[in-house]
Scaffold this motif. Structure first.
Motif, mmCIF file in Angstrom:
data_model
loop_
_atom_site.group_PDB
_atom_site.id
_atom_site.type_symbol
_atom_site.label_atom_id
_atom_site.label_comp_id
_atom_site.label_asym_id
_atom_site.label_seq_id
_atom_site.Cartn_x
_atom_site.Cartn_y
_atom_site.Cartn_z
ATOM 1 N N VAL A 1 21.793 36.054 55.439
ATOM 2 C CA VAL A 1 22.571 36.129 54.202
ATOM 3 C C VAL A 1 23.620 37.224 54.333
ATOM 4 O O VAL A 1 23.412 38.236 55.006
ATOM 5 N N GLU B 1 27.972 26.871 57.694
ATOM 6 C CA GLU B 1 28.384 28.220 57.303
ATOM 7 C C GLU B 1 28.411 29.151 58.510
ATOM 8 O O GLU B 1 29.273 30.016 58.635
ATOM 9 N N ARG C 1 20.700 30.562 47.426
ATOM 10 C CA ARG C 1 22.162 30.462 47.492
ATOM 11 C C ARG C 1 22.803 30.707 46.134
ATOM 12 O O ARG C 1 23.928 31.193 46.043
ATOM 13 N N THR D 1 27.274 34.290 50.995
ATOM 14 C CA THR D 1 27.091 33.102 51.810
ATOM 15 C C THR D 1 25.726 33.189 52.483
ATOM 16 O O THR D 1 25.159 34.285 52.646
ATOM 17 N N LEU D 2 25.207 32.034 52.885
ATOM 18 C CA LEU D 2 23.867 31.964 53.474
ATOM 19 C C LEU D 2 23.849 30.827 54.474
ATOM 20 O O LEU D 2 24.422 29.758 54.241
ATOM 21 N N TRP E 1 15.899 26.778 49.583
ATOM 22 C CA TRP E 1 16.967 27.757 49.790
ATOM 23 C C TRP E 1 18.089 27.618 48.783
ATOM 24 O O TRP E 1 18.923 28.527 48.657
ATOM 25 N N SER E 2 18.146 26.509 48.051
ATOM 26 C CA SER E 2 19.214 26.351 47.060
ATOM 27 C C SER E 2 19.116 27.403 45.965
ATOM 28 O O SER E 2 20.138 27.867 45.432
#
Length: 804
Positions: free
Chosen positions: A230, A109, A74, A81-82, A70-71
């Protein structure tokens, strides 16, 4: 104005009872109308107000892949934002049935930069503590919990988590740590209220600290995975570009991206439907109030003009007489609307109604001050205008030299030699009279007609609502069972063999092998969810609004919503592009579909099995069976038997049959189907008040005529019969005109709702209302005549004649 004020003081002392009844009518009418209008406004704006302050997610990204990085997502430039949520072995709440945990989130988050909820009670949870949770309001209601209560949460051992791909998460025992979590807050946001998550308003949100402390007790990276919410910088408009970047970064073009803005539009349409129903209720109540309360105001002002004729002969100016005649109802209107506005403000604690209540960011007592202020000003002005108009007309008629018009019905009754009470009662009901005995009969007749019309129209409309709420096939759902058998191009078992076996059951009247894919159509590349119409043995029945179902691979039947949004009609040709290529299809019909995560029942389209293959090849988003059963079959029993039948096929043991979830509008109609009934009751109350006021006024205004007839030999019982005849004649005239007009109006309104919703229109018939409206109208009219008849029978003849 001194003369007007003096007359008003005298009038208030003389006729306070009539004014009290008028004030009560105004209070009931204004309270009902203001409550409905304010409630409709609150329901229609609930979701936008919730979204405005909660930073809702733009989309959900569902790769469903263990070890997904997932990086990289992002780091995309359009991602504001995620937050990731875990799909492993979710914790369980001991003593609470059902899946109540709204996913475990793996970062801080959530509740912060995305899906930041409104806090309805308590405080925000500490993201570092694993033993704190926040809940939605529905959780407390559903399970009888309160803020501050503790909940025992059980996790799994790492060994069980490692086997999570091979176990049924619904049956595997929770054999890990036990945590005592405290409810520290009550929150609401689009995701946590079920608006975009597809659930309901009864979820629990654990602290990210639970993930930090107990990751190994719910997640194994080799078998479980994380999906994400997201929030894009450009909002919904950025989704197509985000999907292209997502495919480029991951090398996958099959990652499912759910457009939450589109989902919220669907939900908002549901809320707007409920709000429009409430608004229609309010407007119908307003129109009925204008007629029924207006005729009471007109009668009062016109009767006052007759009393003022002596003062006009002594020099009172016509404008002063008209103002004095209209002045009496004004304080009654002010008092009544004040009570009504207060009642509407108190009633705000129960609004919005229906599913919109689950999205209200500020529940409780919240008066809509603009609506209440507008009503408080408008109602007295309307009453004043009606009183002035009625007084002006009555004053002009009083000055006219023309004699009062005779009623042909009353004349015919006299010539036929009918009893005196019948003749006199007919004249009271149909003839206005002259001088001080003048009574406006047209408003009373109009009130009787409008009351009957409104009552029957409301119950006819209610019959249509109840029919649609109890019959999902009005929305195209002609099957009773569904089986989810595949996803992302992979079946969970031998679907074709199982379907063939199920189709042999004598209770199965139709079975459709439905594969679902999303194609892009037309020059705007609009996403359209397509279902394959692939019957197994016998086809299911489809509900069409135009044309026919596709029969060739080059044909498509579109849902009415999709066709309307694209401006497409039967006979048009549209280019569709699927994962296996594109082709031009001819629209041959319009009809309803099943609901899926990508469409509602009135969006998407049908294609043949070969047509689906041409667009998508062997891939699909979802694969399910739609199973229609013989009428009268018990659905749960049939589901168990068919599931056992499927288990006889090798590999078919995992098939799960479930009753088909009703389309969204079915639930909406069930939530608002009491509104027409409430409207009918409201109209009954107004009609009773208006007709009762008319009867009481007629006896008081024509007491001299009654006294003369009594002096000539009319008995007390005949005096009562005069009022009974008047009331019965008003009721009969109301029935004669109101019944056919009410039936036509109810059907017309239901046709409009059916076309808007949309749904299959079936002419409603309120059978019980049609059978009972006549006897009940006559019964109520005669009950209303009891007290005025008693007053007529007790007249002090000598006193009345001497005063005259």
């Amino acid at each position: 104005m001194t003369a007007v004020a003096a007359w008003l003081r005298l009038d208030l002392r003389r006729r306070w009872r009539s004014l009290a009844v008028l004030a009560l009518l105004v209070a009931v009418a204004s309270g009902t109308v203001l409550t409905a209008l304010a409630g409709a406004r609150r329901g229609a704006t609930a979701l936008p107000r919730l979204a405005e302050g909660t930073l809702p997610a733009t989309a959900a990204v569902l790769p469903n892949q263990p070890g997904f990085d997932w990086s990289r997502i992002r780091a995309l430039p359009d991602v504001e934002t995620l937050t990731t949520f875990i799909l492993g072995l979710e914790p369980r709440i001991e003593g609470v049935s059902g899946d109540e945990i709204s996913f475990v989130f793996a970062d801080t988050e959530v509740l912060n930069t995305i899906e930041r909820p409104v806090l309805l009670a308590g405080r925000e949870l500490d993201p570092a503590r694993p033993d704190e949770v926040v809940v939605s309001p529905g959780f407390l209601t559903r399970h009888g919990k309160r803020l501050g209560d503790t909940l025992p949460i059980r996790l799994y051992s790492p060994a069980t988590v490692a086997r999570s791909a091979d176990v049924d998460s619904d049956t595997v025992p929770a054999d890990g740590p036990r945590i005592t979590a405290r409810i520290v807050g009550v929150v609401r946001s689009p995701w946590f209220s079920g608006v975009t998550s597809g659930g309901d308003d009864s979820g629990l949100i654990p602290s990210p600290g639970l993930w930090t402390r107990y990751r190994a007790n719910m997640y194994d990276p080799d078998v479980a995975f994380a999906n994400a919410l997201v929030r894009l910088r450009g909002g919904e408009a950025e989704i197509p570009a985000f999907e292209r970047r997502l495919a480029a970064v991951t090398g996958r073009s099959d990652i499912d991206v759910w457009n939450f803005a589109d989902m919220m539009r669907r939900v908002q349409r549901s809320y707007a439907f409920q709000a429009r129903c409430l608004l229609a209720f309010g407007l119908a109540a307003l129109v009925a109030s204008l007629f029924l309360v207006g005729q009471a105001v007109a009668r009062y002002s016109a009767a006052t003009v007759a009393d003022l004729r002596v003062l006009t002969a002594l020099g009172m100016a016509p404008r002063q007489a008209i103002a004095a005649a209209a002045a009496g109802p004004l304080p009654a209107a002010v008092g009544g609307v004040t009570v009504g506005a207060v009642a509407a403000g108190v009633a705000s604690r129960w609004f919005p109604i229906g599913s919109a209540a689950g999205a209200e960011p500020a529940p409780g007592l919240r008066p809509d001050w603009p609506v209440l202020a507008l009503g408080w000003v408008a109602v007295p002005l309307l009453v004043l205008a009606g009183g002035l108009g009625a007084a002006w007309l009555a004053f002009g008629a009083q000055r006219s030299a023309h004699s009062a018009r005779r009623s042909s019905v009353a004349t015919a009754a006299a010539r036929a030699g009918l009893p005196v009470p019948v003749v006199v009662g007919s004249r009271f009901a149909l003839e206005a009279g002259r001088g001080r005995a003048a009574v406006p009969v047209r408003p009373a007749l109009l009130g009787a007609v409008v009351g009957t019309l409104g009552i029957l129209g409301a119950f006819t409309f209610s019959s249509g609502v109840s029919d649609a709420a109890n019959n999902p096939d009005r929305f195209g759902q002609t099957w009773q069972l569904e089986a989810f058998v595949g996803m992302n191009g992979q079946d969970f078992g031998p679907a074709g063999t199982v379907f063939a076996k199920l189709a042999t059951d004598p209770d199965v009247t139709g079975l459709n092998d439905a594969r679902i894919g999303v194609a892009h159509a037309g020059p705007r590349s609009t996403a359209v969810t397509l279902f394959s119409a692939s019957p197994v043995d016998s086809p299911i029945r489809t509900v069409l609004t135009a044309g026919r179902m596709p029969q060739q691979p080059t044909e498509v039947t579109l849902a009415p919503g999709t066709a309307g949004a694209a401006g497409v009609r039967v006979g048009d040709r549209v280019t569709f592009n699927g994962s296996a290529g594109g082709r031009e299809l001819t629209v041959v019909g319009l009809g309803f579909l099943a609901t899926s995560p990508h469409n509602d029942y009135d969006s998407g389209g049908w294609v043949t099995g070969a047509g689906f293959d041409g667009l998508f090849g062997t891939s699909f988003k979802f694969h399910l069976a739609e199973i229609a059963l013989r009428p009268g079959v018990d659905v749960p029993t049939a589901a168990r038997r068919l599931q056992a039948l499927a288990a006889t096929v090798p590999g078919g043991q995992g098939l799960e049959l479930a009753p088909a979830a009703p389309p969204t509008p079915v639930g909406e109609l069930r939530q608002v189907r009491t509104l027409p009934v409430v409207l009918g009751v409201f109209l009954v109350l107004l009609a009773v008040g208006a007709v009762g006021h008319a009867l009481a006024t007629a006896v008081r205004r024509r007491r001299v005529e009654v006294a003369v007839l009594r002096a000539l030999g009319m008995t007390r019982w005949q005096s009562r019969a005069v009022v009974i005849t008047q009331a019965s004649l008003l009721a009969l005239i109301g029935l004669a005109f109101g019944v056919p007009l009410g039936l036509a109006l109810g059907r017309l309104l239901w046709r409009v709702v059916a076309d808007y919703t949309p749904l299959q229109y079936v002419p409603p018939a309120a059978v019980w209302a049609l059978l009972l409206v006549g006897p009940l109208a006559l019964l109520v009219a005669n009950l209303l005549a009891a007290w005025p008849g008693h007053q007529a029978a007790r007249l002090r003849i000598g006193h009345v004649l001497r005063a005259e």
